[in-house]
Design an enzyme around this catalytic site. Structure first.
Site, PDB file in Angstrom:
ATOM      1  NE  ARG A  89      -3.821  -2.293   2.102  1.00 39.96           N
ATOM      2  CZ  ARG A  89      -4.758  -2.614   1.207  1.00 39.96           C
ATOM      3  NH1 ARG A  89      -5.131  -1.748   0.284  1.00 39.96           N
ATOM      4  NH2 ARG A  89      -5.342  -3.805   1.248  1.00 39.96           N
TER       5      ARG A  89
ATOM      6  CG  ASN B  80       3.475   9.108 -11.952  1.00 45.12           C
ATOM      7  OD1 ASN B  80       2.580   9.428 -12.722  1.00 45.12           O
ATOM      8  ND2 ASN B  80       3.302   8.987 -10.642  1.00 45.12           N
TER       9      ASN B  80
ATOM     10  CG  HIS C 149       6.322   2.720  -8.826  1.00 42.15           C
ATOM     11  ND1 HIS C 149       7.575   3.263  -8.983  1.00 42.15           N
ATOM     12  CD2 HIS C 149       5.490   3.757  -8.618  1.00 42.15           C
ATOM     13  CE1 HIS C 149       7.506   4.587  -8.871  1.00 42.15           C
ATOM     14  NE2 HIS C 149       6.244   4.919  -8.656  1.00 42.15           N
TER      15      HIS C 149
HETATM   16  P1  AMP Z   1       6.084   8.004  -8.132  1.00 44.86           P
HETATM   17  O1  AMP Z   1       5.859   9.462  -7.860  1.00 44.86           O
HETATM   18  O2  AMP Z   1       5.285   7.500  -9.301  1.00 44.86           O
HETATM   19  O3  AMP Z   1       7.548   7.655  -8.226  1.00 44.86           O
HETATM   20  O4  AMP Z   1       5.473   7.231  -6.909  1.00 44.86           O
HETATM   21  C1  AMP Z   1       6.163   6.942  -5.748  1.00 44.86           C
HETATM   22  C2  AMP Z   1       5.143   6.570  -4.719  1.00 44.86           C
HETATM   23  O5  AMP Z   1       5.793   5.890  -3.679  1.00 44.86           O
HETATM   24  C3  AMP Z   1       4.409   7.758  -4.089  1.00 44.86           C
HETATM   25  O6  AMP Z   1       3.011   7.633  -4.316  1.00 44.86           O
HETATM   26  C4  AMP Z   1       4.771   7.649  -2.606  1.00 44.86           C
HETATM   27  O7  AMP Z   1       3.700   7.997  -1.768  1.00 44.86           O
HETATM   28  C5  AMP Z   1       5.122   6.177  -2.476  1.00 44.86           C
HETATM   29  N1  AMP Z   1       6.056   5.838  -1.409  1.00 44.86           N
HETATM   30  C6  AMP Z   1       7.239   6.422  -1.131  1.00 44.86           C
HETATM   31  N2  AMP Z   1       7.836   5.803  -0.090  1.00 44.86           N
HETATM   32  C7  AMP Z   1       7.007   4.789   0.273  1.00 44.86           C
HETATM   33  C8  AMP Z   1       7.056   3.779   1.282  1.00 44.86           C
HETATM   34  N3  AMP Z   1       8.075   3.690   2.147  1.00 44.86           N
HETATM   35  N4  AMP Z   1       6.029   2.908   1.379  1.00 44.86           N
HETATM   36  C9  AMP Z   1       4.971   2.998   0.530  1.00 44.86           C
HETATM   37  N5  AMP Z   1       4.870   3.925  -0.445  1.00 44.86           N
HETATM   38  C10 AMP Z   1       5.866   4.810  -0.572  1.00 44.86           C
END
Ligand code: AMP
Length: 115
Positions: free
Chosen positions: A29, A88, A101
């Protein structure tokens, strides 16, 4: 490209709310959910971004990511109403973590075009 926070989650060096795992894929999540269901689905191998995907080399893990998305969508009861998958890429795409991801989001209606 070095290790990201997602590699640390794969290695269980930092905690995450893991919802799905196979030999090739992990899903957990998002800590800053943008929808009632917001799950990140990642390959265990390090592919930093969409621009690093090599279709033939990565075909099997890419298939595994989408199989995972469909399994999770079923488990989270998102199939009937639908959901959104986002990847993204790069600064203008809003990518913060350079480990490929899928964002799987559901539980609310999304607008289009994306902001
Ligand atoms: P992006 O901006 O597409 O690279 O998405 C990165 C995502 O990772 C964001 O939605 C963050 O909220 C999420 N994120 C960052 N660190 C963590 C973590 N430790 N656990 C879960 N989600 C995370």
């Amino acid at each position: 490209m070095g290790e990201t926070i997602f590699t640390k989650i794969i290695k269980r060096e930092i905690p995450a709310d893991i919802v799905y795992e196979t030999d090739s894929v992990l899903a957990f999540r998002d800590i800053r959910p943008q929808a009632p269901t917001h799950i990140l689905i990642i390959p265990k191998i390090e592919i930093p971004a969409v621009t690093d995907i090599k279709g033939k080399e990565h075909a099997s893990v890419l298939a595994d990511l989408f199989d995972a998305a469909n399994e999770i969508a079923k488990k989270e009861n998102l199939v009937e109403k639908g959901f959104r998958i986002v990847i993204n890429c790069g600064p203008d795409g809003g990518q913060e973590v350079y480990h490929l991801h899928l964002h799987l989001m559901g539980g609310r209606k999304f607008s289009w075009p994306a902001g």
